[in-house]
Design a protein around this motif. Structure first.
Motif, PDB file in Angstrom:
ATOM      1  N   SER A  52      -2.074  -2.785 -10.443  1.00  0.00           N
ATOM      2  CA  SER A  52      -3.197  -3.369  -9.712  1.00  0.00           C
ATOM      3  C   SER A  52      -2.820  -3.608  -8.255  1.00  0.00           C
ATOM      4  N   GLY A  53      -1.566  -4.025  -8.062  1.00  0.00           N
ATOM      5  CA  GLY A  53      -1.075  -4.246  -6.707  1.00  0.00           C
ATOM      6  C   GLY A  53      -1.050  -2.972  -5.884  1.00  0.00           C
ATOM      7  N   LEU A  54      -0.694  -1.848  -6.530  1.00  0.00           N
ATOM      8  CA  LEU A  54      -0.702  -0.572  -5.816  1.00  0.00           C
ATOM      9  C   LEU A  54      -2.115  -0.205  -5.369  1.00  0.00           C
ATOM     10  N   VAL A  55      -3.080  -0.465  -6.234  1.00  0.00           N
ATOM     11  CA  VAL A  55      -4.475  -0.169  -5.891  1.00  0.00           C
ATOM     12  C   VAL A  55      -4.930  -1.044  -4.730  1.00  0.00           C
ATOM     13  N   VAL A  56      -4.660  -2.337  -4.830  1.00  0.00           N
ATOM     14  CA  VAL A  56      -5.060  -3.271  -3.764  1.00  0.00           C
ATOM     15  C   VAL A  56      -4.397  -2.883  -2.444  1.00  0.00           C
TER      16      VAL A  56
ATOM     17  N   LYS B 138      -3.510   0.097  -1.370  1.00  0.00           N
ATOM     18  CA  LYS B 138      -4.189   1.254  -0.801  1.00  0.00           C
ATOM     19  C   LYS B 138      -5.560   0.856  -0.254  1.00  0.00           C
ATOM     20  N   GLN B 139      -6.275   0.008  -0.982  1.00  0.00           N
ATOM     21  CA  GLN B 139      -7.593  -0.437  -0.532  1.00  0.00           C
ATOM     22  C   GLN B 139      -7.492  -1.212   0.776  1.00  0.00           C
ATOM     23  N   ARG B 140      -6.516  -2.085   0.867  1.00  0.00           N
ATOM     24  CA  ARG B 140      -6.362  -2.898   2.074  1.00  0.00           C
ATOM     25  C   ARG B 140      -5.963  -2.044   3.271  1.00  0.00           C
ATOM     26  N   SER B 141      -5.113  -1.063   3.045  1.00  0.00           N
ATOM     27  CA  SER B 141      -4.720  -0.177   4.138  1.00  0.00           C
ATOM     28  C   SER B 141      -5.918   0.608   4.642  1.00  0.00           C
ATOM     29  N   ALA B 142      -6.773   1.061   3.720  1.00  0.00           N
ATOM     30  CA  ALA B 142      -7.960   1.830   4.098  1.00  0.00           C
ATOM     31  C   ALA B 142      -8.965   0.984   4.857  1.00  0.00           C
ATOM     32  N   ASN B 143      -8.982  -0.317   4.574  1.00  0.00           N
ATOM     33  CA  ASN B 143      -9.965  -1.208   5.190  1.00  0.00           C
ATOM     34  C   ASN B 143      -9.396  -2.054   6.325  1.00  0.00           C
ATOM     35  N   ALA B 144      -8.177  -1.700   6.784  1.00  0.00           N
ATOM     36  CA  ALA B 144      -7.539  -2.405   7.911  1.00  0.00           C
ATOM     37  C   ALA B 144      -7.472  -3.912   7.664  1.00  0.00           C
ATOM     38  N   PHE B 145      -7.062  -4.285   6.469  1.00  0.00           N
ATOM     39  CA  PHE B 145      -6.935  -5.691   6.098  1.00  0.00           C
ATOM     40  C   PHE B 145      -5.918  -6.384   7.001  1.00  0.00           C
ATOM     41  N   VAL B 146      -6.197  -7.630   7.376  1.00  0.00           N
ATOM     42  CA  VAL B 146      -5.282  -8.398   8.219  1.00  0.00           C
ATOM     43  C   VAL B 146      -4.399  -9.263   7.323  1.00  0.00           C
ATOM     44  N   HIS B 147      -3.121  -8.936   7.273  1.00  0.00           N
ATOM     45  CA  HIS B 147      -2.191  -9.654   6.405  1.00  0.00           C
ATOM     46  C   HIS B 147      -1.723 -10.960   7.040  1.00  0.00           C
ATOM     47  N   ASP B 148      -1.573 -11.971   6.186  1.00  0.00           N
ATOM     48  CA  ASP B 148      -0.855 -13.178   6.571  1.00  0.00           C
ATOM     49  C   ASP B 148       0.308 -13.332   5.588  1.00  0.00           C
ATOM     50  N   LEU B 149       1.038 -14.435   5.697  1.00  0.00           N
ATOM     51  CA  LEU B 149       2.228 -14.596   4.867  1.00  0.00           C
ATOM     52  C   LEU B 149       1.874 -14.707   3.383  1.00  0.00           C
ATOM     53  N   ASN B 150       0.724 -15.271   3.081  1.00  0.00           N
ATOM     54  CA  ASN B 150       0.309 -15.383   1.679  1.00  0.00           C
ATOM     55  C   ASN B 150       0.015 -14.017   1.071  1.00  0.00           C
ATOM     56  N   SER B 151      -0.685 -13.168   1.808  1.00  0.00           N
ATOM     57  CA  SER B 151      -0.975 -11.835   1.274  1.00  0.00           C
ATOM     58  C   SER B 151       0.301 -11.001   1.195  1.00  0.00           C
ATOM     59  N   PHE B 152       1.240 -11.233   2.131  1.00  0.00           N
ATOM     60  CA  PHE B 152       2.544 -10.572   2.041  1.00  0.00           C
ATOM     61  C   PHE B 152       3.248 -10.935   0.736  1.00  0.00           C
ATOM     62  N   LYS B 153       3.290 -12.226   0.434  1.00  0.00           N
ATOM     63  CA  LYS B 153       3.960 -12.661  -0.790  1.00  0.00           C
ATOM     64  C   LYS B 153       3.286 -12.064  -2.019  1.00  0.00           C
ATOM     65  N   SER B 154       1.978 -11.920  -1.958  1.00  0.00           N
ATOM     66  CA  SER B 154       1.237 -11.359  -3.083  1.00  0.00           C
ATOM     67  C   SER B 154       1.644  -9.914  -3.342  1.00  0.00           C
ATOM     68  N   TYR B 155       1.678  -9.087  -2.281  1.00  0.00           N
ATOM     69  CA  TYR B 155       2.043  -7.687  -2.533  1.00  0.00           C
ATOM     70  C   TYR B 155       3.543  -7.514  -2.758  1.00  0.00           C
ATOM     71  N   ALA B 156       4.354  -8.410  -2.211  1.00  0.00           N
ATOM     72  CA  ALA B 156       5.792  -8.341  -2.471  1.00  0.00           C
ATOM     73  C   ALA B 156       6.081  -8.574  -3.953  1.00  0.00           C
ATOM     74  N   LEU B 157       5.417  -9.557  -4.540  1.00  0.00           N
ATOM     75  CA  LEU B 157       5.605  -9.822  -5.970  1.00  0.00           C
ATOM     76  C   LEU B 157       5.037  -8.703  -6.827  1.00  0.00           C
ATOM     77  N   ALA B 158       3.880  -8.176  -6.435  1.00  0.00           N
ATOM     78  CA  ALA B 158       3.276  -7.092  -7.209  1.00  0.00           C
ATOM     79  C   ALA B 158       4.176  -5.869  -7.232  1.00  0.00           C
ATOM     80  N   LYS B 159       4.768  -5.530  -6.091  1.00  0.00           N
ATOM     81  CA  LYS B 159       5.638  -4.365  -6.014  1.00  0.00           C
ATOM     82  C   LYS B 159       6.888  -4.517  -6.886  1.00  0.00           C
ATOM     83  N   HIS B 160       7.333  -5.757  -7.085  1.00  0.00           N
ATOM     84  CA  HIS B 160       8.561  -6.002  -7.848  1.00  0.00           C
ATOM     85  C   HIS B 160       8.293  -6.554  -9.253  1.00  0.00           C
ATOM     86  N   ALA B 161       7.025  -6.614  -9.633  1.00  0.00           N
ATOM     87  CA  ALA B 161       6.661  -7.168 -10.936  1.00  0.00           C
ATOM     88  C   ALA B 161       7.368  -6.503 -12.115  1.00  0.00           C
ATOM     89  N   PRO B 162       7.654  -5.176 -12.071  1.00  0.00           N
ATOM     90  CA  PRO B 162       8.350  -4.563 -13.210  1.00  0.00           C
ATOM     91  C   PRO B 162       9.686  -5.216 -13.545  1.00  0.00           C
TER      92      PRO B 162
END
Length: 270
Positions: A105-109, A111-135
Motif C-alpha cells: 500500500s505504501g508503494l502505491v501511495v 507513486k500517487q503522491r509523486s504523480a500529484n506533487a504531494f508536499v512532504h513534511d516529517l510526518n509523511s516522511f515517517k509514514s513512507y519510511a515505515l511502509a518501505k521497511h514494513a517487511p
C-alpha cells in the motif's frame, strides 16, 4: 556503501542481529526460518526493483534464468517452508498480511503522491519510511512466535522504527539527484522545492543538479543528516539495553556514513 547495499545487508542480517533476544535451542528450525526469510527478501527486493523500473529486460538471456522468474520460485519456496514451520492457522499469517499490505500500500501511495506533487513534511516522511521497511517486522514477529523471547513484538518495533527512519533519510539524501530525474518525490526534495519557492531562487545559468545544490547549501541537508543521526543514536541506546552487540556495531558503521555526509555538507556550505 549505497543505501541499496545497506538495506539488503540489514535485511539479510536482521535475524542474526535480534536472535540473542530469543532462546533458540532448535538450530535446524532457526536455519529453516532464515532460509525462508532470505527467499522472501529476494522476492520483495525484486518486486521493488520492478516497480521502480530498475530491472533490465533488454538482455537476451534465457527467461528461465531471469531475476523475476527466480524471485517467483524463491517466493514459492519461502511459503512452503513457512507453512511447515507455522502451520496454516498460525497468527504468523495475519502478521505477515498486515505488514506486507502496509508495504505494498505504501508503494502505491508513494507513486500517487509523486504523480500529484504531494508536499512532504516529517510526518509523511515517517509514514513512507515505515511502509518501505514494513517487511522487516515479519521475520522479527516470526522469530518471537517460533522461540521463547524476552521481548514483545512491540518492543522490537520500538527498536527497529528509529533505525528505519535513519536508513530512509540516508537513502533520500544519497539518491537526491536520481530521485529528481525519475520523478520520485521524497522529503528532501519536497523541503528543497519549498525553500526555492519561498526564497524565489532562480537558476538563470541552468546549472546541473540545481535543486541538489540548494539542498546542500541551504542547511536542509544538515538538518536531515542530524535527524538521521538522532534516530540511529536512539536505536543504538535501545540495542545496548537489549545487549544486541552486533547491532550496536552495525549502527557504528552508520555513524561513519553520517560523518562522511557531514564533511561534504561542511565543504559545500563553507
Amino acid at each position: 556503501m549505497s543505501q541499496k547495499t545497506i538495506s539488503t545487508y540489514f535485511f539479510t542480517r536482521l535475524l542474526d542481529f535480534i536472535s540473542p533476544l530469543c532462546d533458540i535451542r532448535n538450530t535446524e528450525t532457526f536455519s529453516d526460518f532464515k532460509n525462508a526469510v532470505d527467499y522472501y527478501t529476494y522476492y520483495t527486493f525484486t518486486i521493488d526493483a520492478l516497480i521502480d523500473g530498475e530491472l533490465d529486460f533488454e538482455t537476451s538471456s534465457n527467461p528461465a534464468d531471469y531475476k523475476l522468474v527466480k524471485a517467483n520460485l524463491r517466493n514459492t519456496r519461502s511459503l512452503q517452508i513457512l507453512t511447515g514451520l507455522f502451520g496454516s492457522s498460525s497468527e504468523f499469517w495475519s502478521l505477515m498480511e498486515k505488514y506486507m499490505s502496509t508495504y505494498y500500500s505504501g508503494l502505491v501511495v508513494e507513486k500517487q503522491r509523486s504523480a500529484n506533487a504531494f508536499v512532504h513534511d516529517l510526518n509523511s516522511f515517517k509514514s513512507y519510511a515505515l511502509a518501505k521497511h514494513a517487511p522487516a517486522f515479519v521475520p522479527s514477529g516470526g522469530l518471537i512466535l517460533l522461540f521463547d523471547s524476552q521481548v514483545t513484538q512491540e518492543r522490537l518495533e520500538q527498536l527497529l522504527t528509529p533505525l528505519f527512519y535513519g536508513m530512509q533519510m540516508l537513502d533520500d539524501m544519497e539518491d537526491f539527484n536520481r530521485d529528481t530525474i525519475s520523478g520520485q518525490l521524497t522529503y528532501c526534495i519536497s523541503r528543497t522545492r519549498i525553500y526555492i519557492e519561498e526564497n524565489q531562487i532562480e537558476n538563470p545559468n541552468n546549472l546541473e543538479r540545481f535543486e541538489e545544490r540548494v539542498f546542500y547549501m541551504s542547511g536542509i541537508a544538515r538538518e536531515c543528516n542530524d535527524f538521521a543521526e538522532a534516530q540511529f543514536r536512539q536505536a543504538q541506546e535501545l540495542a545496548r539495553e537489549l545487549q544486541l552487540d552486533e547491532l550496536v556495531l552495525w549502527i557504528d558503521s552508520m555513524f561513519q556514513m553520517l560523518k562522511h555526509n557531514q564533511n561534504i555538507i561542511d565543504e559545500v556550505s563553507n
